[in-house]
Write a protein that holds these residues in place. Structure first.
Motif, PDB file in Angstrom:
ATOM      1  N   ALA A 142     -33.439  39.716  26.670  1.00  0.00           N
ATOM      2  CA  ALA A 142     -33.627  39.057  27.970  1.00  0.00           C
ATOM      3  C   ALA A 142     -33.154  39.972  29.086  1.00  0.00           C
ATOM      4  CB  ALA A 142     -32.862  37.738  27.996  1.00  0.00           C
ATOM      5  N   ASP A 143     -33.566  41.224  29.042  1.00  0.00           N
ATOM      6  CA  ASP A 143     -33.067  42.244  29.974  1.00  0.00           C
ATOM      7  C   ASP A 143     -33.355  41.915  31.431  1.00  0.00           C
ATOM      8  OD1 ASP A 143     -32.358  44.852  28.117  1.00  0.00           O
ATOM      9  OD2 ASP A 143     -33.964  43.632  27.283  1.00  0.00           O
ATOM     10  N   ALA A 144     -34.529  41.331  31.705  1.00  0.00           N
ATOM     11  CA  ALA A 144     -34.917  41.053  33.087  1.00  0.00           C
ATOM     12  C   ALA A 144     -34.005  40.028  33.741  1.00  0.00           C
ATOM     13  CB  ALA A 144     -36.365  40.560  33.134  1.00  0.00           C
ATOM     14  N   ASP A 145     -33.328  39.189  32.928  1.00  0.00           N
ATOM     15  CA  ASP A 145     -32.514  38.109  33.479  1.00  0.00           C
ATOM     16  C   ASP A 145     -31.036  38.239  33.126  1.00  0.00           C
ATOM     17  OD1 ASP A 145     -34.560  36.500  34.747  1.00  0.00           O
ATOM     18  OD2 ASP A 145     -35.305  36.156  32.720  1.00  0.00           O
TER      19      ASP A 145
ATOM     20  N   ALA B  83     -23.829  37.904  37.629  1.00  0.00           N
ATOM     21  CA  ALA B  83     -23.523  36.863  36.646  1.00  0.00           C
ATOM     22  C   ALA B  83     -24.094  35.514  37.056  1.00  0.00           C
ATOM     23  CB  ALA B  83     -22.014  36.758  36.453  1.00  0.00           C
ATOM     24  N   ASP B  84     -24.116  35.246  38.368  1.00  0.00           N
ATOM     25  CA  ASP B  84     -24.644  33.961  38.846  1.00  0.00           C
ATOM     26  C   ASP B  84     -26.135  33.831  38.531  1.00  0.00           C
ATOM     27  OD1 ASP B  84     -22.190  33.211  39.810  1.00  0.00           O
ATOM     28  OD2 ASP B  84     -22.557  33.957  41.845  1.00  0.00           O
ATOM     29  N   THR B  85     -26.866  34.933  38.677  1.00  0.00           N
ATOM     30  CA  THR B  85     -28.297  34.908  38.370  1.00  0.00           C
ATOM     31  C   THR B  85     -28.525  34.670  36.881  1.00  0.00           C
ATOM     32  OG1 THR B  85     -28.779  36.425  40.201  1.00  0.00           O
ATOM     33  CG2 THR B  85     -30.443  36.221  38.474  1.00  0.00           C
ATOM     34  N   THR B  86     -27.724  35.328  36.047  1.00  0.00           N
ATOM     35  CA  THR B  86     -27.837  35.143  34.598  1.00  0.00           C
ATOM     36  C   THR B  86     -27.569  33.698  34.221  1.00  0.00           C
ATOM     37  OG1 THR B  86     -27.123  37.427  34.208  1.00  0.00           O
ATOM     38  CG2 THR B  86     -26.948  35.882  32.359  1.00  0.00           C
ATOM     39  N   GLU B  87     -26.515  33.102  34.790  1.00  0.00           N
ATOM     40  CA  GLU B  87     -26.171  31.710  34.484  1.00  0.00           C
ATOM     41  C   GLU B  87     -27.251  30.759  34.973  1.00  0.00           C
ATOM     42  OE1 GLU B  87     -22.551  28.525  35.337  1.00  0.00           O
ATOM     43  OE2 GLU B  87     -22.266  30.658  35.743  1.00  0.00           O
ATOM     44  N   SER B  88     -27.810  31.043  36.145  1.00  0.00           N
ATOM     45  CA  SER B  88     -28.866  30.193  36.685  1.00  0.00           C
ATOM     46  C   SER B  88     -30.108  30.233  35.800  1.00  0.00           C
ATOM     47  CB  SER B  88     -29.220  30.643  38.109  1.00  0.00           C
ATOM     48  OG  SER B  88     -30.310  29.907  38.616  1.00  0.00           O
ATOM     49  N   THR B  89     -30.468  31.429  35.335  1.00  0.00           N
ATOM     50  CA  THR B  89     -31.632  31.566  34.456  1.00  0.00           C
ATOM     51  C   THR B  89     -31.412  30.822  33.145  1.00  0.00           C
ATOM     52  OG1 THR B  89     -32.149  33.722  35.404  1.00  0.00           O
ATOM     53  CG2 THR B  89     -33.129  33.201  33.270  1.00  0.00           C
TER      54      THR B  89
END
Length: 321
Positions: free
Chosen positions: A175-178, A183-189
């Motif tokens: 899941a490299d793109a996300d 960290a906030d973007t990763t958690e949101s995804t």
């Protein structure tokens, strides 16, 4: 195979093949010598399923310090692979943490039937089930994530009596793109993927309730709220180790912390009592054989009866503890 047991002579030290490729479960008890010392203390159990060559064994070894065999076969050899059953190991330095891995996958109709039976067994006894899936398979109804989810939901839909809680973590690989530095973007995804999986789970639930209403009267009264009370869905995003080994290692450590340490306050993380099936270590092997015999005895289209058995026995064990 010898003496009617499922143990493989090629299994690494500390690893037992408890169900072999023919669907035969290990007869001997105890499975591990430490069970005699642990006694009636309940196992914490984590199960793992995933496609061949998806990194299941490596992930479990990294998180729990186990020694599951890691395949180095080429992806082009996948057609030759078949479901080889279930292997078990104790986590390093943790005599009450049992790790179960469903070996292989695919292999035609016979292999798929065995894989389904193995998943039903593993999801019945596990506190936490790790579903190791590829990022590009998310959202596809003919891919592994949907099959894993529908099988687990089906077990719950046809259960009788109280539904014991189970946590299912979809470990999304590559899941490299996300999984960037934010960290906030990763958690949101991860939250968005989890909510999408919830919508799929509710769809499977409603379909099973409708299909099984005539044969399972208690299932007809199950609401979506009952499903959400019994099932917790989480998502962990892992980047490809080929792209960035350091980012992958950091993501694996976060997953390990979530499973074992939680917030760091000593609550035990996801592998805590809130998902326990209440199965004592010294009776785990005998219970597993009873459960497995029930699963094997059912025809492909029969209503699932093994999960209710697991829940009734586990509930009684928890009440007696």
């Amino acid at each position: 195979m010898s003496n009617g047991t499922a143990q493989s002579a090629s299994a690494p030290a500390g690893v037992l093949q408890i169900i072999d490729e023919h669907g035969v479960m290990l007869e001997r008890t105890p499975w591990f010598p430490s069970e005699l010392d642990v006694g009636a203390e309940c196992y914490r159990v984590v199960g793992c399923i995933g496609s061949p060559l998806s990194g299941k064994s490596s992930l479990l070894n990294d998180i729990f310090g186990t020694r599951f065999a890691v395949s180095h076969a080429r992806a082009t050899e996948r057609r030759r692979w078949k479901t080889r059953g279930v292997s078990a190991a104790l986590a390093a330095n943790q005599e009450t943490l049992l790790v179960l891995e469903i070996d292989g996958g695919d292999g035609g109709a016979t292999g798929q039937q065995l894989q389904e039976r193995c998943l039903r067994y593993v999801s019945s006894v596990s506190d936490v089930v790790l579903c190791n899936v590829w990022y590009h398979d998310l959202g596809r109804y003919d891919a592994d994530p949907q099959w894993y989810l529908s099988t687990i939901v089906r077990e719950l839909a046809h259960a009788e009596g109280p539904l014991l809680r189970t946590c299912v973590v979809f470990v999304v690989r590559d899941a490299d793109a996300d999984t960037g530095a934010d960290a906030d973007t990763t958690e949101s995804t991860a939250s968005l993927i989890a909510e999408s999986l919830w919508l799929d789970a509710e769809e499977h639930w409603q379909r099973e309730i409708g299909d099984g209403a005539a044969s399972a009267p208690t299932a007809a009264s199950h609401s979506v709220e009952a499903l959400r009370a019994a099932l917790e869905l989480r998502v962990a995003l892992l980047p490809s180790p080929r792209t960035s080994r350091s980012a992958y290692d950091a993501a694996v450590q976060r997953l390990r912390r979530d499973l074992l340490d939680g917030s760091g306050s000593g609550d035990g993380g996801l592998l805590s009592s809130q998902y326990s099936k209440g199965l004592p270590a010294d009776g785990f092997g005998a219970f597993s054989r009873r459960l497995w015999e029930g699963i094997r005895a059912q025809s492909a289209g029969a209503m699932r009866a093994a999960k209710p058995l697991a829940m009734r026995v586990a509930t009684a064990a928890a009440a007696a503890a």
